[in-house]
Design a protein around this motif. Sequence first.
Motif, PDB file in Angstrom:
ATOM      1  N   ASN A 248       7.725   7.025  18.238  1.00  0.00           N
ATOM      2  CA  ASN A 248       6.606   6.453  17.490  1.00  0.00           C
ATOM      3  C   ASN A 248       6.122   5.129  18.089  1.00  0.00           C
ATOM      4  O   ASN A 248       4.976   4.730  17.891  1.00  0.00           O
ATOM      5  N   TYR A 249       6.979   4.435  18.852  1.00  0.00           N
ATOM      6  CA  TYR A 249       6.554   3.264  19.615  1.00  0.00           C
ATOM      7  C   TYR A 249       5.525   3.690  20.659  1.00  0.00           C
ATOM      8  O   TYR A 249       4.457   3.076  20.793  1.00  0.00           O
ATOM      9  N   VAL A 250       5.848   4.748  21.389  1.00  0.00           N
ATOM     10  CA  VAL A 250       4.935   5.268  22.418  1.00  0.00           C
ATOM     11  C   VAL A 250       3.620   5.715  21.784  1.00  0.00           C
ATOM     12  O   VAL A 250       2.528   5.421  22.295  1.00  0.00           O
ATOM     13  N   ALA A 251       3.715   6.401  20.651  1.00  0.00           N
ATOM     14  CA  ALA A 251       2.509   6.913  19.987  1.00  0.00           C
ATOM     15  C   ALA A 251       1.610   5.774  19.508  1.00  0.00           C
ATOM     16  O   ALA A 251       0.381   5.870  19.581  1.00  0.00           O
ATOM     17  N   LEU A 252       2.214   4.683  19.003  1.00  0.00           N
ATOM     18  CA  LEU A 252       1.399   3.552  18.559  1.00  0.00           C
ATOM     19  C   LEU A 252       0.729   2.868  19.750  1.00  0.00           C
ATOM     20  O   LEU A 252      -0.434   2.463  19.662  1.00  0.00           O
ATOM     21  N   ALA A 253       1.442   2.762  20.861  1.00  0.00           N
ATOM     22  CA  ALA A 253       0.829   2.222  22.076  1.00  0.00           C
ATOM     23  C   ALA A 253      -0.370   3.067  22.486  1.00  0.00           C
ATOM     24  O   ALA A 253      -1.427   2.523  22.846  1.00  0.00           O
ATOM     25  N   GLU A 254      -0.242   4.371  22.412  1.00  0.00           N
ATOM     26  CA  GLU A 254      -1.357   5.261  22.762  1.00  0.00           C
ATOM     27  C   GLU A 254      -2.553   5.032  21.842  1.00  0.00           C
ATOM     28  O   GLU A 254      -3.706   5.017  22.288  1.00  0.00           O
TER      29      GLU A 254
ATOM     30  N   ALA B 150       6.379   2.161  12.179  1.00  0.00           N
ATOM     31  CA  ALA B 150       6.015   3.166  11.167  1.00  0.00           C
ATOM     32  C   ALA B 150       4.938   2.616  10.233  1.00  0.00           C
ATOM     33  O   ALA B 150       3.974   3.325   9.887  1.00  0.00           O
ATOM     34  N   ALA B 151       5.096   1.367   9.814  1.00  0.00           N
ATOM     35  CA  ALA B 151       4.098   0.748   8.941  1.00  0.00           C
ATOM     36  C   ALA B 151       2.748   0.677   9.633  1.00  0.00           C
ATOM     37  O   ALA B 151       1.707   0.937   9.018  1.00  0.00           O
ATOM     38  N   ALA B 152       2.729   0.330  10.918  1.00  0.00           N
ATOM     39  CA  ALA B 152       1.466   0.186  11.643  1.00  0.00           C
ATOM     40  C   ALA B 152       0.723   1.513  11.746  1.00  0.00           C
ATOM     41  O   ALA B 152      -0.508   1.557  11.630  1.00  0.00           O
ATOM     42  N   HIS B 153       1.435   2.594  11.972  1.00  0.00           N
ATOM     43  CA  HIS B 153       0.771   3.911  11.988  1.00  0.00           C
ATOM     44  C   HIS B 153       0.078   4.164  10.655  1.00  0.00           C
ATOM     45  O   HIS B 153      -1.068   4.648  10.617  1.00  0.00           O
ATOM     46  N   ALA B 154       0.761   3.824   9.553  1.00  0.00           N
ATOM     47  CA  ALA B 154       0.159   4.025   8.231  1.00  0.00           C
ATOM     48  C   ALA B 154      -1.048   3.116   8.036  1.00  0.00           C
ATOM     49  O   ALA B 154      -2.069   3.533   7.469  1.00  0.00           O
TER      50      ALA B 154
ATOM     51  N   LEU C  17       5.335  -7.314  13.210  1.00  0.00           N
ATOM     52  CA  LEU C  17       4.996  -6.558  14.410  1.00  0.00           C
ATOM     53  C   LEU C  17       3.807  -7.222  15.074  1.00  0.00           C
ATOM     54  O   LEU C  17       2.859  -7.636  14.399  1.00  0.00           O
ATOM     55  N   ALA C  18       3.868  -7.329  16.383  1.00  0.00           N
ATOM     56  CA  ALA C  18       2.776  -7.891  17.168  1.00  0.00           C
ATOM     57  C   ALA C  18       2.652  -7.089  18.452  1.00  0.00           C
ATOM     58  O   ALA C  18       3.559  -6.343  18.818  1.00  0.00           O
ATOM     59  N   ALA C  19       1.512  -7.244  19.131  1.00  0.00           N
ATOM     60  CA  ALA C  19       1.277  -6.430  20.324  1.00  0.00           C
ATOM     61  C   ALA C  19       0.391  -7.162  21.307  1.00  0.00           C
ATOM     62  O   ALA C  19      -0.377  -8.060  20.943  1.00  0.00           O
ATOM     63  N   VAL C  20       0.499  -6.768  22.560  1.00  0.00           N
ATOM     64  CA  VAL C  20      -0.460  -7.121  23.602  1.00  0.00           C
ATOM     65  C   VAL C  20      -0.933  -5.808  24.204  1.00  0.00           C
ATOM     66  O   VAL C  20      -0.123  -4.955  24.578  1.00  0.00           O
ATOM     67  N   THR C  21      -2.252  -5.649  24.280  1.00  0.00           N
ATOM     68  CA  THR C  21      -2.846  -4.477  24.918  1.00  0.00           C
ATOM     69  C   THR C  21      -3.822  -4.974  25.976  1.00  0.00           C
ATOM     70  O   THR C  21      -4.570  -5.926  25.730  1.00  0.00           O
ATOM     71  N   GLY C  22      -3.797  -4.328  27.131  1.00  0.00           N
ATOM     72  CA  GLY C  22      -4.709  -4.770  28.180  1.00  0.00           C
ATOM     73  C   GLY C  22      -4.854  -3.752  29.281  1.00  0.00           C
ATOM     74  O   GLY C  22      -4.271  -2.652  29.230  1.00  0.00           O
TER      75      GLY C  22
ATOM     76  N   HIS D 233       0.857  -1.184   0.000  1.00  0.00           N
ATOM     77  CA  HIS D 233       0.000   0.000   0.000  1.00  0.00           C
ATOM     78  C   HIS D 233       0.896   1.239   0.000  1.00  0.00           C
ATOM     79  O   HIS D 233       1.854   1.331   0.786  1.00  0.00           O
ATOM     80  N   PRO D 234       0.618   2.211  -0.887  1.00  0.00           N
ATOM     81  CA  PRO D 234       1.507   3.377  -0.995  1.00  0.00           C
ATOM     82  C   PRO D 234       1.759   4.090   0.321  1.00  0.00           C
ATOM     83  O   PRO D 234       2.885   4.562   0.576  1.00  0.00           O
ATOM     84  N   ARG D 235       0.743   4.184   1.184  1.00  0.00           N
ATOM     85  CA  ARG D 235       0.933   4.866   2.468  1.00  0.00           C
ATOM     86  C   ARG D 235       1.903   4.096   3.368  1.00  0.00           C
ATOM     87  O   ARG D 235       2.721   4.694   4.075  1.00  0.00           O
ATOM     88  N   VAL D 236       1.803   2.775   3.341  1.00  0.00           N
ATOM     89  CA  VAL D 236       2.684   1.948   4.168  1.00  0.00           C
ATOM     90  C   VAL D 236       4.118   2.037   3.654  1.00  0.00           C
ATOM     91  O   VAL D 236       5.066   2.225   4.433  1.00  0.00           O
ATOM     92  N   ILE D 237       4.283   1.916   2.337  1.00  0.00           N
ATOM     93  CA  ILE D 237       5.622   1.979   1.757  1.00  0.00           C
ATOM     94  C   ILE D 237       6.267   3.329   2.031  1.00  0.00           C
ATOM     95  O   ILE D 237       7.453   3.412   2.392  1.00  0.00           O
ATOM     96  N   ALA D 238       5.506   4.403   1.898  1.00  0.00           N
ATOM     97  CA  ALA D 238       6.053   5.740   2.147  1.00  0.00           C
ATOM     98  C   ALA D 238       6.484   5.891   3.601  1.00  0.00           C
ATOM     99  O   ALA D 238       7.533   6.482   3.894  1.00  0.00           O
ATOM    100  N   ALA D 239       5.700   5.377   4.516  1.00  0.00           N
ATOM    101  CA  ALA D 239       6.040   5.480   5.943  1.00  0.00           C
ATOM    102  C   ALA D 239       7.308   4.711   6.264  1.00  0.00           C
ATOM    103  O   ALA D 239       8.165   5.194   7.033  1.00  0.00           O
ATOM    104  N   VAL D 240       7.463   3.534   5.685  1.00  0.00           N
ATOM    105  CA  VAL D 240       8.656   2.726   5.946  1.00  0.00           C
ATOM    106  C   VAL D 240       9.886   3.376   5.316  1.00  0.00           C
ATOM    107  O   VAL D 240      10.973   3.409   5.926  1.00  0.00           O
TER     108      VAL D 240
END
Length: 423
Positions: free
Chosen positions: A84-90, A305-309, A275-280, A58-65
Amino acid sequence: MSNAEIETRRQAAMSRGVGVMTQIYAERAENAEIWDSDGKRYIDFASGIAVLNTGHRHPRVIAAVKAQLDRFTHTCHQVVPYENYVALAERLNAMVPGEGPKKSIFVTTGAEAVENAVKIARAATGRQAVVAFTGGFHGRTFMGMALTGKVVPYKVGFGAMPGDVFHVPFPVELHGMSVQKSLDALGYLFKADVDPRRVAAIIVEPVQGEGGFYEAPREFMSALRRICDEHGILLIADEVQTGFARTGKMFAMEHHEVAPDLTTMAKSLAGGFPLAAVTGRAELMDGPAPGGLGGTYGGNPLGIAAAHAVLDVIEEEGLCDRANQLGSRLKQHLSALREDVPEIVDIRGPGFMNAVEFNLGGAPSADFANRVRAEALARGLLLLTCGVHGNVIRFLSPITIQDEVFTEALGLLEESIRAARKG
């Protein structure tokens, strides 16, 4: 180099334990299409097993990476962290189902997310046991295998599994397992095998992935929540395959009136990057001591970066609504075939997480499902089978698939099913 030449090299160089479904080798890909080393085009209804909800490249993902590549590629967040790690967690804390403050961690694979969810549950509760369900899939690590409710090929030859893991039948009405029977089995487990006061967590897929795309009934999920609350057990939702618009909601648990305590996610989170995550719940996520969670590559800057996109694309392109539209078209098309194809015994799935199940002679038929898959592959349509009996075709096309390509794929699917009947 041709597909055949590369396949010869693969057989000589790679462990047979890495099963390969096809002998086509990707040369390039775009959105819902792949071109192999022989120059043949395929419509991708596999998406790398549910990884590409936003499509290939996806163009947005590629551009972010690419932008992140120009800044830095690795520091290890536990050594030198990054914003950006902190921002994605938020962002995940705000969107994952559940009331109150939440926290997140990032790792690399879905299996790691599950492993860490179990660690968090044990640390937070002081308990050890975990309950999972037949047909569930939670990864190929040892704890993942122990939790997974399917023996072949995931557990064969690997010896004893970790202890304090118990299984209960998942409710599938089609196969004679009602919600009440499943809950009765859970109740019996607590009487015969494990004290519920020793159970740290119950882990469940809101829609079983490898197990056959069976959706957990709403009353079942509500009952699990009630049982967990009664006994002080944590409810873990494994959203590794169901997350990020696939079911017509950002998370499949949004279809239910209850929320989990912990959510695992991976696959389409980063649009093809690991990328993987645990949220709780925040107080649970803070159960482990500093250093107890993490990993060298966990939350790699490129994946973050890809996940934000990806999250931007899902919102801006309305992919939840798009998933509902595509799934509706697919299920209508399959339903129209049922009169001519008696082998079809069920068509199901929320949003665009859909499946068709085949029987032959009144019994589940993996052979028929594999004939459909092979016929489709020959015609340029890439499909995956699944299910405890191997008799289910699952559909995991990118949600971004173009209308004309989707229409073409539906035609190829119909041809393949009809051809399988003649085979």
